[in-house]
Design an enzyme around this catalytic site. Sequence first.
Site, mmCIF file in Angstrom:
data_model
loop_
_atom_site.group_PDB
_atom_site.id
_atom_site.type_symbol
_atom_site.label_atom_id
_atom_site.label_comp_id
_atom_site.label_asym_id
_atom_site.label_seq_id
_atom_site.Cartn_x
_atom_site.Cartn_y
_atom_site.Cartn_z
ATOM 1 N N GLY A 80 -17.601 -18.740 22.699
ATOM 2 C CA GLY A 80 -18.841 -17.989 22.582
ATOM 3 C C GLY A 80 -19.087 -17.090 23.770
ATOM 4 O O GLY A 80 -18.284 -17.011 24.712
ATOM 5 N N HIS A 118 -10.173 4.523 -9.441
ATOM 6 C CA HIS A 118 -9.023 3.704 -9.816
ATOM 7 C C HIS A 118 -7.745 4.437 -9.431
ATOM 8 O O HIS A 118 -7.641 5.650 -9.614
ATOM 9 C CB HIS A 118 -9.022 3.468 -11.331
ATOM 10 C CG HIS A 118 -7.809 2.738 -11.823
ATOM 11 N ND1 HIS A 118 -7.668 1.374 -11.699
ATOM 12 C CD2 HIS A 118 -6.687 3.194 -12.437
ATOM 13 C CE1 HIS A 118 -6.514 1.011 -12.229
ATOM 14 N NE2 HIS A 118 -5.895 2.098 -12.680
#
Length: 465
Positions: free
Chosen positions: A272, A444
């Site tokens: 952290g 597409h």
Amino acid sequence: MKEISCKLLVVGAGPGGYVCAIRAGQLGIDTVIVERDRPGGTCLTVGCIPSKALIHAADEFGKVVRMSAGKTPLGISLADPKIDLKRTVAWKDNIVGRLTNGVTSLFKKAGVKTVYGWATFRDGKTIEVATETGLQVIRAETVVIATGSAPVELPSLPFGGPVISSTDALALQDVPGRLVVIGAGYIGLELGTAFAKLGAKVTVVEALPRILPLYDAELTRPVAKRLAGLGVEVLTGAKAVGLGPKMEVVRVETADGKEVALPADKVLVTVGRKPLTEGWGIEELVLDMSGKFIRIDEQCRTSMRGVFAIGDVTGEPMLAHRAMAQGEMVAEIVAGHQRSWDKRSIPAVCFTDPEVVSAGLSPEQARALGREVLTALFPFQANGRAMTMLAEEGFIRVTARADNHLVLGIQAVGQGVSEFSAAFSLAIEMGARLEDIAGTIHAHPTQSEAFHEAAMRALGHAVHI
């Protein structure tokens, strides 16, 4: 030195600070920014950008290794791949240099004065800066604290010798033969995965029951599978207790209470980050705190008049793009604009393999708020573009209110899904409903079709599954 007076003083030139200063300069505000090192802060100089450069290099090398081993169906064969990490690090450093120089140029373009050195507050309007040429005093009408954060150090594994931080890991000149990573959050897994691809034997030690604990288990499952495929050993529910007497092993207490010794050439501690609230005179200010962070309101104002705070020093999520958005907002507030923090989505990205992105609420988080929700995912295994890229692992998932289909959260795991973060956040910020996404034509063949199909599936009429 003469004293400098300005309307706006920004302390710290990380992502939040430099964006704040540049935007203020654009708005005609007399602005001074103080930075102890190069502009860009942790993210640009020793974090986000250099780590992604290393990750990309590791990905490319990993592809070559698989090709040389005949483990790809593409029909490509190579022989004896090698990695020269010194050249890789030099390339990474060049990118950082170009970006930091770019920020410096933007300061000049916006009319921002830069002072390099360590800043210390005398009071809420005055700081002194220890520069190379002496002490510089700066007085300002308004101050922005953007001091950032630093890696957390474990008492049992202080930095030094074989124990390194993420900053040290990005400066290594050779790939360690054995790398033990303490902490399976996004920093540890990003760097651990990269070094595994570069040839290190990597072991990850995580105190919690699973990896990437800030993400739900459905999202992290493909990441765990890939780690196993790379030969990375993951010990969950385990705690590092120190180094062996000769500093060649890490002592780890496993989930069943036993102690094991993990051989290690380097130990990367990624447990952290902590806010940088010491060393710059916070004791001279009267600031309300929220735990270890500076407390702020919806305009990033602190408890002191004329003092703002932004970025990691103000709390979670400690993300560069949050700091940037805060910095821009504060600059406009100082210029007299009506602004407040009303963001519905701050996307989070984990650049593991595969990548993970999350915007808004997960299904569990939405249900915990008492919502009845619709949720559906569309797997990349059913996406033509993903198939052609050998990227079938993962999915895109949407969560929406059951009553009006308002989208509450969107997550994805898969190759390159970090680039979907903008589309996901835009949908949430614009108040999109499932019908809006389902009714938008997606090109597409692209991976984005999985976003379209996930929304249609939540509505009960997916086509390609």
